[in-house]
Design an enzyme around this catalytic site. Structure first.
Site, PDB file in Angstrom:
ATOM      1  N   GLN A  75      37.568  34.258  57.439  1.00  0.00           N
ATOM      2  CA  GLN A  75      36.303  34.132  58.170  1.00  0.00           C
ATOM      3  C   GLN A  75      36.309  34.889  59.503  1.00  0.00           C
ATOM      4  O   GLN A  75      35.327  35.527  59.864  1.00  0.00           O
ATOM      5  CB  GLN A  75      35.991  32.661  58.429  1.00  0.00           C
ATOM      6  CG  GLN A  75      34.761  32.223  57.663  1.00  0.00           C
ATOM      7  CD  GLN A  75      34.557  30.726  57.667  1.00  0.00           C
ATOM      8  OE1 GLN A  75      35.245  30.000  58.368  1.00  0.00           O
ATOM      9  NE2 GLN A  75      33.610  30.264  56.893  1.00  0.00           N
ATOM     10  N   ASP A  92      35.616  38.653  59.130  1.00  0.00           N
ATOM     11  CA  ASP A  92      34.445  38.995  58.331  1.00  0.00           C
ATOM     12  C   ASP A  92      33.440  39.809  59.139  1.00  0.00           C
ATOM     13  O   ASP A  92      32.597  39.271  59.846  1.00  0.00           O
ATOM     14  CB  ASP A  92      33.815  37.686  57.824  1.00  0.00           C
ATOM     15  CG  ASP A  92      32.654  37.918  56.885  1.00  0.00           C
ATOM     16  OD1 ASP A  92      32.166  39.060  56.801  1.00  0.00           O
ATOM     17  OD2 ASP A  92      32.228  36.959  56.239  1.00  0.00           O
ATOM     18  N   TYR A 133      26.748  34.391  46.693  1.00  0.00           N
ATOM     19  CA  TYR A 133      25.657  35.356  46.826  1.00  0.00           C
ATOM     20  C   TYR A 133      24.503  35.011  45.882  1.00  0.00           C
ATOM     21  O   TYR A 133      24.648  34.186  44.982  1.00  0.00           O
ATOM     22  CB  TYR A 133      26.164  36.760  46.507  1.00  0.00           C
ATOM     23  CG  TYR A 133      27.096  37.312  47.554  1.00  0.00           C
ATOM     24  CD1 TYR A 133      26.613  37.727  48.782  1.00  0.00           C
ATOM     25  CD2 TYR A 133      28.457  37.414  47.315  1.00  0.00           C
ATOM     26  CE1 TYR A 133      27.457  38.237  49.751  1.00  0.00           C
ATOM     27  CE2 TYR A 133      29.320  37.926  48.276  1.00  0.00           C
ATOM     28  CZ  TYR A 133      28.804  38.330  49.499  1.00  0.00           C
ATOM     29  OH  TYR A 133      29.645  38.836  50.451  1.00  0.00           O
TER      30      TYR A 133
HETATM   31  P1  NAD Z   1      23.380  38.777  51.796  1.00  0.00           P
HETATM   32  O1  NAD Z   1      23.353  39.704  52.952  1.00  0.00           O
HETATM   33  O2  NAD Z   1      24.043  39.224  50.535  1.00  0.00           O
HETATM   34  O3  NAD Z   1      21.873  38.383  51.417  1.00  0.00           O
HETATM   35  C1  NAD Z   1      20.984  37.863  52.360  1.00  0.00           C
HETATM   36  C2  NAD Z   1      20.189  36.741  51.740  1.00  0.00           C
HETATM   37  O4  NAD Z   1      19.203  37.262  50.846  1.00  0.00           O
HETATM   38  C3  NAD Z   1      21.002  35.732  50.935  1.00  0.00           C
HETATM   39  O5  NAD Z   1      20.848  34.450  51.484  1.00  0.00           O
HETATM   40  C4  NAD Z   1      20.409  35.833  49.539  1.00  0.00           C
HETATM   41  O6  NAD Z   1      20.419  34.589  48.865  1.00  0.00           O
HETATM   42  C5  NAD Z   1      19.004  36.291  49.847  1.00  0.00           C
HETATM   43  N1  NAD Z   1      18.270  36.850  48.703  1.00  0.00           N
HETATM   44  C6  NAD Z   1      18.734  37.657  47.714  1.00  0.00           C
HETATM   45  N2  NAD Z   1      17.754  37.929  46.825  1.00  0.00           N
HETATM   46  C7  NAD Z   1      16.635  37.294  47.274  1.00  0.00           C
HETATM   47  C8  NAD Z   1      15.304  37.205  46.778  1.00  0.00           C
HETATM   48  N3  NAD Z   1      14.933  37.811  45.668  1.00  0.00           N
HETATM   49  N4  NAD Z   1      14.415  36.453  47.493  1.00  0.00           N
HETATM   50  C9  NAD Z   1      14.805  35.831  48.636  1.00  0.00           C
HETATM   51  N5  NAD Z   1      16.043  35.884  49.132  1.00  0.00           N
HETATM   52  C10 NAD Z   1      16.938  36.605  48.461  1.00  0.00           C
HETATM   53  O7  NAD Z   1      23.966  37.368  52.231  1.00  0.00           O
HETATM   54  P2  NAD Z   1      25.044  37.009  53.348  1.00  0.00           P
HETATM   55  O8  NAD Z   1      24.380  36.875  54.652  1.00  0.00           O
HETATM   56  O9  NAD Z   1      26.141  37.974  53.241  1.00  0.00           O
HETATM   57  O10 NAD Z   1      25.516  35.554  52.907  1.00  0.00           O
HETATM   58  C11 NAD Z   1      25.710  35.244  51.542  1.00  0.00           C
HETATM   59  C12 NAD Z   1      26.506  33.959  51.363  1.00  0.00           C
HETATM   60  O11 NAD Z   1      27.857  34.118  51.770  1.00  0.00           O
HETATM   61  C13 NAD Z   1      25.996  32.768  52.137  1.00  0.00           C
HETATM   62  O12 NAD Z   1      26.120  31.646  51.295  1.00  0.00           O
HETATM   63  C14 NAD Z   1      26.935  32.634  53.292  1.00  0.00           C
HETATM   64  O13 NAD Z   1      26.972  31.326  53.787  1.00  0.00           O
HETATM   65  C15 NAD Z   1      28.211  33.011  52.604  1.00  0.00           C
HETATM   66  N6  NAD Z   1      29.248  33.449  53.552  1.00  0.00           N
HETATM   67  C16 NAD Z   1      30.511  32.939  53.433  1.00  0.00           C
HETATM   68  C17 NAD Z   1      31.503  33.354  54.311  1.00  0.00           C
HETATM   69  C18 NAD Z   1      32.920  32.825  54.226  1.00  0.00           C
HETATM   70  O14 NAD Z   1      33.156  31.806  53.633  1.00  0.00           O
HETATM   71  N7  NAD Z   1      33.896  33.545  54.806  1.00  0.00           N
HETATM   72  C19 NAD Z   1      31.235  34.299  55.286  1.00  0.00           C
HETATM   73  C20 NAD Z   1      29.935  34.789  55.370  1.00  0.00           C
HETATM   74  C21 NAD Z   1      28.952  34.380  54.484  1.00  0.00           C
END
Ligand code: NAD
Length: 379
Positions: free
Chosen positions: A127, A130, A230
């Site tokens: 984390q 990241d 995702y």
């Molecule tokens: P991302 O940049 O891939 O996408 C942004 C958002 O767009 C996401 O929430 C996705 O669900 C949404 N999306 C995709 N298609 C869509 C649609 N058709 N309509 C509406 N929304 C849509 O996402 P991100 O910011 O990289 O985060 C993705 C996940 O990873 C989250 O659950 C986040 O909590 C998790 N995460 C985990 C860690 C970790 O554990 N180290 C770190 C960062 C993020």
């Protein structure tokens, strides 16, 4: 002693890969940090500040790179930089591994071990390394601030003797890291905020930030999150229902921030030309998915389009517009990552090639591209 090189980024990149804080920590770990003069200037880190923390400031990139064990960059280093490195040197950067394959192959041939920070596995242990999260969080914040400054009206409701200023309505589409920070920022500015996503987990997160969640919550929605956290690409039937919902909602919105992405695919198209045409003149859309094709049909990457008085911005590097914070957080991500590789007494590099984080981010080694996600497609 591990020699770390930091060189200046290109003219269109204000961030840098170290901060005074990380220089201090790297030196404490027993490393030598060589920084090209002026490399930190656009992030407000002067040569003097870096020197005070133990960095050696050199006049040219070549001097910094000569004999370096590690090169830290924001963007993919140039061909010249790769050719100045010794064989087996470690390079850590946001190398955009899916772009410019020929360039990446040439970079691999230098014999450097190239790590792509965008490939950081999203596991708890990683984390603090990241970079997608550290930078997306700032992008979400800056998108709202930019929208507020482009918007011809105030964001909060104001009750004054001369009359009431209504609160602006802000709609956040896609509630990942960037979207959550966009919600929080828009709320702080006093806007009325609604948000949508296809992952069910986001509903509670949106509500806990004081915004209203709107989405088509059918059976497909319940299954829309992958094991990695995702979103999945949604079916045509779902997209149709979602478009109807968005069409009804968006026409009353003043500010729309879109952040929706699906890994390895073009950004989902969520706002059509007709939807833009239903919006009030003066409304602002900031499309953070511009680089991946955009969530809005009218987005042009890197430009602001005026369509009947509705302005649609497709910024390409919002974290780079808050470079002081973006560099500090990115540098911290790199420091934690490097700590995995630095021998306890700082005497040298000791890389565990089987470590999940090392394996997950390693793009090239010993002259070849090695990451499975970059293997040539069959057929
Ligand atoms: P991302 O940049 O891939 O996408 C942004 C958002 O767009 C996401 O929430 C996705 O669900 C949404 N999306 C995709 N298609 C869509 C649609 N058709 N309509 C509406 N929304 C849509 O996402 P991100 O910011 O990289 O985060 C993705 C996940 O990873 C989250 O659950 C986040 O909590 C998790 N995460 C985990 C860690 C970790 O554990 N180290 C770190 C960062 C993020």
């Amino acid at each position: 002693m591990v020699k770390i090189a930091v060189t200046a980024e290109s003219a269109d990149e204000a961030r840098v890969s170290i901060s005074p804080d990380t220089v201090k920590k790297l030196v404490a770990l027993g490393c030598e940090v060589y920084v090209e003069t002026g490399a930190g200037m656009r992030s407000r880190f002067s040569d003097d500040q870096l020197k005070q923390q133990g960095a050696t400031i050199v006049q040219t990139a070549t001097e910094a790179l000569s004999g370096a064990d590690v090169l830290l960059k924001v963007r993919r280093p140039s061909t010249e930089e790769f050719s100045s490195l010794k064989t087996g040197a470690v390079v850590a950067a946001m190398v955009a591994p899916h772009d410019d394959r020929t360039g990446l192959e040439a970079a691999a041939k230098s014999g450097a071990s190239i790590f792509s920070m965008e490939f950081m596995p999203r596991i708890t242990r990683a984390q603090s390394m990241d970079v997608l999260s550290s930078q997306a969080n700032l992008a979400g914040y800056k998108a709202v601030v930019d929208a507020a400054s482009m918007f011809d009206q105030a964001m909060p409701m104001m009750m004054t003797a001369a009359g009431t200023v209504p609160a602006a309505k802000t709609f956040i589409m896609g509630v990942g890291v960037a979207g959550l920070q966009a919600i929080a920022t828009a709320r702080r500015l006093g806007s009325i905020v609604t948000a949508t996503d296809v992952r069910p987990a986001t509903k509670e997160q949106v509500q806990s930030l004081g915004a209203k969640f709107i989405a088509i919550e059918d059976e497909e929605f319940k299954q829309a999150q992958t094991a990695a956290g995702y979103a999945k690409p949604m079916s045509e039937a779902y997209q149709k229902k979602q478009a109807e919902l968005v069409a009804n909602h968006i026409k009353n919105q003043d500010v729309v921030i879109t952040t929706a992405l699906i890994p390895g695919r073009p950004a989902p198209r969520l706002i059509s030309r007709a939807m833009v045409e239903s919006m009030k003149p003066g409304a602002v859309i900031i499309d953070l998915a511009a680089e991946r094709g955009g969530n809005c049909e009218l987005t042009k990457a890197g430009e602001i389009v005026d369509h009947g008085g509705v302005r649609i911005a497709g910024p390409l590097n919002l974290p780079g517009t808050v470079p002081v914070n973006a560099s500090s957080l990115y540098a911290k991500n790199l420091l934690t990552f490097l700590q995995l590789m630095i021998d306890k007494d700082g005497a040298g590099l000791k890389i565990d090639w089987e470590d999940e984080i090392i394996k997950g981010t390693l793009v090239a080694r010993d002259g070849a591209i090695v990451h499975p996600a970059l293997a040539p497609k069959e057929g």
